[in-house]
Write an enzyme that holds these catalytic residues in place. Structure first.
Site, PDB file in Angstrom:
ATOM      1  N   TYR A 135      -6.119  10.270   4.623  1.00 51.95           N
ATOM      2  CA  TYR A 135      -4.773  10.673   4.198  1.00 51.95           C
ATOM      3  C   TYR A 135      -4.867  11.538   2.929  1.00 51.95           C
ATOM      4  CZ  TYR A 135      -3.612   7.544   7.946  1.00 51.95           C
ATOM      5  OH  TYR A 135      -3.561   6.964   9.195  1.00 51.95           O
ATOM      6  N   ARG A 177      -7.702   1.878  -2.785  1.00 54.83           N
ATOM      7  CA  ARG A 177      -8.516   1.726  -1.563  1.00 54.83           C
ATOM      8  C   ARG A 177      -9.288   3.010  -1.279  1.00 54.83           C
ATOM      9  NH1 ARG A 177      -7.533  -0.254   4.731  1.00 54.83           N
ATOM     10  NH2 ARG A 177      -8.870  -2.036   4.410  1.00 54.83           N
ATOM     11  N   GLN A 206       0.838  -1.207   0.000  1.00 52.98           N
ATOM     12  CA  GLN A 206       0.000   0.000   0.000  1.00 52.98           C
ATOM     13  C   GLN A 206       0.872   1.256   0.000  1.00 52.98           C
ATOM     14  OE1 GLN A 206      -2.337   1.364   3.492  1.00 52.98           O
ATOM     15  NE2 GLN A 206      -4.111   1.257   2.146  1.00 52.98           N
ATOM     16  N   GLY A 252      -8.560  -7.331   8.872  1.00 56.57           N
ATOM     17  CA  GLY A 252      -7.374  -6.727   9.460  1.00 56.57           C
ATOM     18  C   GLY A 252      -7.010  -7.363  10.787  1.00 56.57           C
ATOM     19  N   ARG A 253      -7.734  -6.966  11.839  1.00 56.42           N
ATOM     20  CA  ARG A 253      -7.339  -7.367  13.187  1.00 56.42           C
ATOM     21  C   ARG A 253      -7.300  -8.876  13.373  1.00 56.42           C
ATOM     22  NH1 ARG A 253     -11.904  -4.014  15.786  1.00 56.42           N
ATOM     23  NH2 ARG A 253     -12.749  -4.447  13.701  1.00 56.42           N
TER      24      ARG A 253
HETATM   25  C1  FMN Z   1      -3.216  -1.791  13.731  1.00 58.72           C
HETATM   26  C2  FMN Z   1      -3.947  -1.308  12.507  1.00 58.72           C
HETATM   27  C3  FMN Z   1      -3.267  -0.608  11.530  1.00 58.72           C
HETATM   28  C4  FMN Z   1      -3.939  -0.191  10.361  1.00 58.72           C
HETATM   29  N1  FMN Z   1      -3.211   0.419   9.355  1.00 58.72           N
HETATM   30  C5  FMN Z   1      -3.790   0.646   8.154  1.00 58.72           C
HETATM   31  C6  FMN Z   1      -3.005   1.046   7.051  1.00 58.72           C
HETATM   32  O1  FMN Z   1      -1.783   1.145   7.104  1.00 58.72           O
HETATM   33  N2  FMN Z   1      -3.662   1.302   5.880  1.00 58.72           N
HETATM   34  C7  FMN Z   1      -5.019   1.175   5.763  1.00 58.72           C
HETATM   35  O2  FMN Z   1      -5.561   1.425   4.687  1.00 58.72           O
HETATM   36  N3  FMN Z   1      -5.777   0.748   6.791  1.00 58.72           N
HETATM   37  C8  FMN Z   1      -5.193   0.453   7.971  1.00 58.72           C
HETATM   38  N4  FMN Z   1      -5.928  -0.072   8.994  1.00 58.72           N
HETATM   39  C9  FMN Z   1      -7.332  -0.430   8.755  1.00 58.72           C
HETATM   40  C10 FMN Z   1      -7.443  -1.893   8.307  1.00 58.72           C
HETATM   41  O3  FMN Z   1      -6.891  -2.094   7.018  1.00 58.72           O
HETATM   42  C11 FMN Z   1      -8.902  -2.358   8.280  1.00 58.72           C
HETATM   43  O4  FMN Z   1      -9.613  -1.565   7.343  1.00 58.72           O
HETATM   44  C12 FMN Z   1      -9.554  -2.237   9.642  1.00 58.72           C
HETATM   45  O5  FMN Z   1      -8.742  -2.846  10.642  1.00 58.72           O
HETATM   46  C13 FMN Z   1     -10.937  -2.881   9.653  1.00 58.72           C
HETATM   47  O6  FMN Z   1     -10.827  -4.259   9.373  1.00 58.72           O
HETATM   48  P1  FMN Z   1     -11.001  -5.336  10.570  1.00 58.72           P
HETATM   49  O7  FMN Z   1     -12.324  -5.024  11.193  1.00 58.72           O
HETATM   50  O8  FMN Z   1     -10.961  -6.669   9.891  1.00 58.72           O
HETATM   51  O9  FMN Z   1      -9.867  -5.120  11.516  1.00 58.72           O
HETATM   52  C14 FMN Z   1      -5.311  -0.459  10.181  1.00 58.72           C
HETATM   53  C15 FMN Z   1      -5.990  -1.146  11.202  1.00 58.72           C
HETATM   54  C16 FMN Z   1      -5.333  -1.579  12.340  1.00 58.72           C
HETATM   55  C17 FMN Z   1      -6.082  -2.357  13.374  1.00 58.72           C
END
Ligand code: FMN
Length: 389
Positions: free
Chosen positions: A207, A254, A128, A346-347
């Site tokens: 961003y 995205r 990304q 993500g998480r």
């Molecule tokens: C620790 C952490 C760091 C994240 N960093 C980014 C990132 O670098 N770029 C991005 O587009 N989203 C980032 N996100 C958002 C995740 O890509 C994702 O959209 C979000 O966690 C929701 O998905 P989930 O419910 O499966 O966790 C981050 C989320 C978490 C928890």
């Protein structure tokens, strides 16, 4: 074309989405479309689960990926696709301490260790690209942040020496905008040289590119502000330049319509995003990735219909948590039913290196141990989450 192919569908394959939906609805247990091999353009994927990009602040102060990142991503290589964390295409775009960069050869060499490890483990990986815009601080990047307009992010931001008040960003000149477009294209070339299958352009979560999309952060009166056509211009120019640099098959985008991360406000998502997708569709990128996608919202349907290519949907799970006991599997399958081709989590991937196996077999998930460990260095809370015995 097979229904298991997440390539840009022809009209004929759009018609097969109904078949896919039936398959997804009927799937139970280990037999679900989520776990079936597919393709993203020409890229073979082992399943439809994507590891969402997550900033983990494990790079050096110079933006060079630390070797521990190779271990972390290789542990998660059973994802159909990994989208590696937000990485800055130039120095001024750096957001937080220890985020990775991709603007010189040392960054390419550092990332090469990561992509080699993931490839050896059988995984596929995009990177990304994120320019922070107003989300940044001189103490972190060594540069005064630039943005569409001098509208500061409210509150404080973390820097290497602790939390600091956000500064008022400087309005980008048109020359700086042109340079930024070129920086994204050069970063994409470097990412491919570092072994990534492609790059994801980050136009989400508040961003730089998202700041241009919203009239609350974009007060410009030139060709990049005002009308919807002007506010989408920078994102379209970046995607076009990156497509020209590395080829459309290697470019994803995205978006996060209406998501309020980083104090974003958008009051015209129904105009901005269909217009953006219409313009991007002509460039035929590899995929569109929607954050917090909710199949019950009319905008999701509108965007699915407006986008002829593959769609990665990131379900709207409880935020900040806790995650559902199934890790998001049911939400993922609902999104496949609703026309997504791939689903990102993500998480759940953060805490479960073998998430695909756990979701498929219904094995219990590791809980996220400590939210604060998400953004600090070292192995704890990073590479020490156990896989199933
Ligand atoms: C620790 C952490 C760091 C994240 N960093 C980014 C990132 O670098 N770029 C991005 O587009 N989203 C980032 N996100 C958002 C995740 O890509 C994702 O959209 C979000 O966690 C929701 O998905 P989930 O419910 O499966 O966790 C981050 C989320 C978490 C928890």
């Amino acid at each position: 074309m097979s229904t298991d192919t997440a390539a840009r569908p022809s009209q004929a394959t759009q018609a097969t989405q109904a078949t896919q939906a039936t398959e997804a609805t009927e799937a139970t247990g280990t037999d679900s479309p989520l776990f079936r091999p597919t393709r993203l353009g020409t890229l073979p994927l082992a399943n439809r689960l994507v590891m969402a990009p997550m900033t983990r602040n494990r790079a050096g102060a110079d933006g060079v990926p630390d070797p521990i990142m190779a271990t972390y991503y290789a542990q998660r290589a059973s994802a159909g696709l990994i989208i590696a964390e937000a990485t800055t295409p130039n120095a001024v775009g750096a957001t937080y301490p220890n985020i990775p960069a991709i603007h010189d050869q040392s960054h390419v060499a550092g990332w090469r260790r990561v992509t080699d490890a993931v490839r050896a483990a059988g995984g596929q990986m995009f990177l990304q690209l994120q320019h922070g815009g107003r989300v940044g601080h001189p103490e972190t990047s060594g540069h005064h942040p630039v943005a569409p307009s001098p509208v500061p992010l409210p509150g404080t931001i973390v820097t290497p020496s602790g939390h600091r008040e956000n500064v008022v960003p400087r309005e980008m000149t048109e020359q700086e905008i042109r340079d930024t477009v070129a920086d994204f294209a050069a970063a994409a070339r470097r990412a491919v040289a570092a072994g990534f299958a492609g790059v994801e352009i980050h136009a989400a979560n508040g961003y730089l590119l998202h700041q241009f999309l919203s009239r609350h952060t974009n007060h410009r009166t030139d060709g990049y502000g005002g009308s919807v056509a002007n506010r989408i211009r920078l994102t379209v120019e970046v995607v076009r330049a990156v497509v020209e640099a590395v080829g459309a098959d290697r470019v994803g985008v995205r978006i996060a319509p209406g998501v309020t991360a980083n104090a974003m406000t958008e009051d015209d998502v129904d105009e901005v995003y269909p217009a953006l997708l219409h313009a991007l569709d002509d460039l035929r990128p590899a995929y569109l990735h929607i954050v917090f996608a909710d199949p019950d919202q009319p905008l999701f349907r509108t965007l699915r219909d407006a986008w002829s290519g593959p769609l990665i949907a990131n379900p709207a799970l409880p935020w900040p948590g806790p995650l559902p006991a199934d890790g998001g599997r049911a939400a993922a399958e609902r999104l496949l039913d609703a026309g997504a081709d791939l689903v990102s989590l993500g998480r759940a991937f953060l805490a479960n290196p073998d998430l695909v196996t756990r979701l498929r077999t219904g094995a219990p998930l590791n809980p996220i141990r400590d939210a604060h460990l998400m953004y600090v260095g070292g192995e704890t809370g990073y590479t020490d989450y156990p896989a199933l015995g």
